[in-house]
Design a protein around this motif. Structure first.
Motif, PDB file in Angstrom:
ATOM      1  N   PHE A 140       0.856  -1.183   0.000  1.00  0.00           N
ATOM      2  CA  PHE A 140       0.000   0.000   0.000  1.00  0.00           C
ATOM      3  C   PHE A 140       0.891   1.231   0.000  1.00  0.00           C
ATOM      4  O   PHE A 140       1.867   1.295   0.738  1.00  0.00           O
ATOM      5  CB  PHE A 140      -0.900   0.025   1.250  1.00  0.00           C
ATOM      6  N   LYS A 141       0.553   2.191  -0.825  1.00  0.00           N
ATOM      7  CA  LYS A 141       1.311   3.431  -0.871  1.00  0.00           C
ATOM      8  C   LYS A 141       0.790   4.345   0.230  1.00  0.00           C
ATOM      9  O   LYS A 141      -0.402   4.540   0.384  1.00  0.00           O
ATOM     10  CB  LYS A 141       1.146   4.105  -2.228  1.00  0.00           C
ATOM     11  N   VAL A 142       1.721   4.881   0.978  1.00  0.00           N
ATOM     12  CA  VAL A 142       1.377   5.780   2.069  1.00  0.00           C
ATOM     13  C   VAL A 142       1.740   7.190   1.620  1.00  0.00           C
ATOM     14  O   VAL A 142       2.877   7.457   1.221  1.00  0.00           O
ATOM     15  CB  VAL A 142       2.144   5.411   3.362  1.00  0.00           C
ATOM     16  N   ASN A 143       0.759   8.088   1.655  1.00  0.00           N
ATOM     17  CA  ASN A 143       1.010   9.475   1.270  1.00  0.00           C
ATOM     18  C   ASN A 143       1.475  10.265   2.480  1.00  0.00           C
ATOM     19  O   ASN A 143       0.862  10.220   3.549  1.00  0.00           O
ATOM     20  CB  ASN A 143      -0.260  10.120   0.697  1.00  0.00           C
ATOM     21  N   LEU A 144       2.566  10.959   2.293  1.00  0.00           N
ATOM     22  CA  LEU A 144       3.077  11.832   3.353  1.00  0.00           C
ATOM     23  C   LEU A 144       2.830  13.271   2.940  1.00  0.00           C
ATOM     24  O   LEU A 144       3.115  13.657   1.810  1.00  0.00           O
ATOM     25  CB  LEU A 144       4.567  11.627   3.562  1.00  0.00           C
TER      26      LEU A 144
END
Length: 154
Positions: A140-144
């Motif tokens: 899963f891509k985690v947006n920062l």
């Protein structure tokens, strides 16, 4: 009261005969057809999306192997046939393992048992067992956000 003379050597001889009988009976039980008398050594390796199971089965032909895979376990069974020779009189000693064998391996995770791949080469059975879809690691891509939360102070 009557004294009885103790004869340790005759008692030891009696004990030896009893032990010989016991071991003879055990050998007869182990040599009966249908008994499993050895199990192959295995190696189980966990890779990202699959398990790799290797089993050491020397001297056995592929046609004499039976491999069954469920989602939770693997059963490897078969038979190592001894060579029948007319001149068995020349055989002094043998430590080779003959007869039927079975090894059941419980798997640490469920696998897709319909998609198992097998290879048998040089006495080594290699099974590639894809992990069940629900257990494969999903990314899963985690947006920062670049903004830091603001703290209100006095």
């Amino acid at each position: 009261m009557r004294l009885v003379r103790w004869q340790p050597f005759s008692e030891m001889e009696s004990l030896r005969r009893q032990m010989d009988r016991m071991f003879d009976e055990l050998l007869e039980i182990n040599n009966q057809p249908g008994n499993t008398n050895w199990t192959p050594a295995i190696e189980l390796k966990d890779e990202e999306n699959q398990l790799i199971l290797r089993a050491e089965i020397p001297g056995v032909e592929a046609k004499d192997l039976n491999i069954e895979v469920t989602r939770e376990a693997i059963s490897i069974s078969g038979e190592h046939h001894s060579e029948k020779r007319a001149e068995d009189k020349g055989l002094y000693h043998s430590e080779l393992r003959y007869g039927k064998f079975q090894r059941i391996v419980q798997l640490p995770v469920p696998v897709e048992n319909e998609q198992v791949k097998a290879e048998f080469k040089n006495g080594i059975l290699t099974l590639t067992l894809p992990k069940a879809e629900e257990l494969r690691r999903k990314v899963f891509k985690v947006n920062l956000t670049t903004e830091q939360p603001q703290i209100s102070g006095s």
